[in-house]
Write a protein that holds these residues in place. Structure first.
Motif, PDB file in Angstrom:
ATOM      1  N   LEU A  80       3.211 -14.748  -7.370  1.00  0.00           N
ATOM      2  CA  LEU A  80       3.878 -15.325  -8.537  1.00  0.00           C
ATOM      3  C   LEU A  80       3.439 -16.780  -8.753  1.00  0.00           C
ATOM      4  CD1 LEU A  80       5.919 -14.302 -10.587  1.00  0.00           C
ATOM      5  CD2 LEU A  80       7.731 -15.084  -9.073  1.00  0.00           C
TER       6      LEU A  80
ATOM      7  N   PRO B 230       9.594 -17.453 -15.848  1.00  0.00           N
ATOM      8  CA  PRO B 230       9.882 -16.167 -16.482  1.00  0.00           C
ATOM      9  C   PRO B 230       9.270 -16.089 -17.882  1.00  0.00           C
ATOM     10  CG  PRO B 230      11.841 -17.016 -15.419  1.00  0.00           C
ATOM     11  CD  PRO B 230      10.810 -18.115 -15.364  1.00  0.00           C
TER      12      PRO B 230
ATOM     13  N   VAL C 105       7.605 -11.183  -5.547  1.00  0.00           N
ATOM     14  CA  VAL C 105       6.863 -12.437  -5.477  1.00  0.00           C
ATOM     15  C   VAL C 105       5.387 -12.245  -5.142  1.00  0.00           C
ATOM     16  CG1 VAL C 105       8.877 -13.853  -4.964  1.00  0.00           C
ATOM     17  CG2 VAL C 105       7.583 -12.841  -3.086  1.00  0.00           C
TER      18      VAL C 105
ATOM     19  N   GLU D 165      13.071  -8.676 -11.499  1.00  0.00           N
ATOM     20  CA  GLU D 165      12.295  -9.777 -12.060  1.00  0.00           C
ATOM     21  C   GLU D 165      11.039  -9.989 -11.233  1.00  0.00           C
ATOM     22  OE1 GLU D 165      15.155 -13.272 -12.654  1.00  0.00           O
ATOM     23  OE2 GLU D 165      16.252 -11.931 -11.309  1.00  0.00           O
ATOM     24  N   GLY D 166      10.142 -10.801 -11.758  1.00  0.00           N
ATOM     25  CA  GLY D 166       9.034 -11.266 -10.951  1.00  0.00           C
ATOM     26  C   GLY D 166       7.685 -10.705 -11.323  1.00  0.00           C
ATOM     27  N   LEU D 167       6.791 -10.700 -10.334  1.00  0.00           N
ATOM     28  CA  LEU D 167       5.378 -10.425 -10.554  1.00  0.00           C
ATOM     29  C   LEU D 167       5.120  -9.006 -11.016  1.00  0.00           C
ATOM     30  CD1 LEU D 167       2.469 -11.467 -10.382  1.00  0.00           C
ATOM     31  CD2 LEU D 167       2.441 -10.695  -7.993  1.00  0.00           C
TER      32      LEU D 167
ATOM     33  N   ASN E   4       5.322 -13.039 -15.054  1.00  0.00           N
ATOM     34  CA  ASN E   4       6.622 -13.145 -14.402  1.00  0.00           C
ATOM     35  C   ASN E   4       7.599 -12.432 -15.335  1.00  0.00           C
ATOM     36  OD1 ASN E   4       9.078 -13.752 -13.272  1.00  0.00           O
ATOM     37  ND2 ASN E   4       8.631 -15.908 -12.946  1.00  0.00           N
TER      38      ASN E   4
END
Length: 178
Positions: free
Chosen positions: A165, A170, A158, A44-46, A6
């Motif tokens: 995710l 994070p 996601v 942000e994210g996967l 993440n």
């Protein structure tokens, strides 16, 4: 090996930086893996990391049309007309996009606080949408939402294909395949 990360806001999708900025090396201890795809430093994210070149190719090559799903917080109250435009495909400066799956989404109840926070303006609402793309142009989600009049304020990937995710905080990683 396949690792899910993440990726936090403000982290570069590389392992080194000569200007001292946060990189993947600050979060991924596994050696000899590299990012299968990218996320901009302000997204942000996967993020998937692998040591398998064929797997990385399957995940990232546009010919495989791997679905990537994003949650986007946009400036303003997005309307059905804007979503319909994204479903048909949006004309960008580098040509038309493929049709996207676009839908209204509420603010996720699992959402973490971002540092720095998204700007807040009392007089202008924000809204959330879910977008699934099968191509991966540079800053595509941000350019698409801006083209339909709703600039992206926050962007979280996601899902990539079968990988999600799934509750990673994070900076956390999870080994998906050994």
């Amino acid at each position: 090996m396949l690792i899910a990360l993440n990726k936090p806001y403000g982290v570069l999708c590389q392992f080194t930086d000569d200007r001292g900025r946060a990189t993947l090396a600050d979060f991924v201890g596994q050696k000899d893996v590299y990012a299968a795809g990218r996320l901009d430093h302000d997204s942000e994210g996967l993020l998937l990391l692998t040591d398998d070149g064929r797997l990385a190719h399957r995940l990232t090559d546009p010919r495989h049309k791997q679905a990537k799903t994003y949650l986007a917080q946009v400036d303003g109250a997005i309307d059905e007309a804007a979503l319909q435009t994204m479903r048909r495909g949006v004309m960008l400066n580098d040509g038309p996009t493929l049709p996207a799956e676009a839908a209204f989404a509420g603010e996720p109840d699992w959402l973490w606080l971002r540092d720095p926070p998204v700007r807040f303006r009392k007089a202008i609402p924000t809204s959330w949408l879910s977008l699934t793309l099968r191509e991966g142009r540079n800053r595509q989600v941000r350019r698409m939402t801006a083209a339909v009049g709703f600039p992206t304020l926050r962007l979280i990937r996601v899902r990539i294909g079968d990988y999600a995710l799934d509750g990673l905080a994070p900076g956390e990683t999870r080994v998906l395949l050994r």
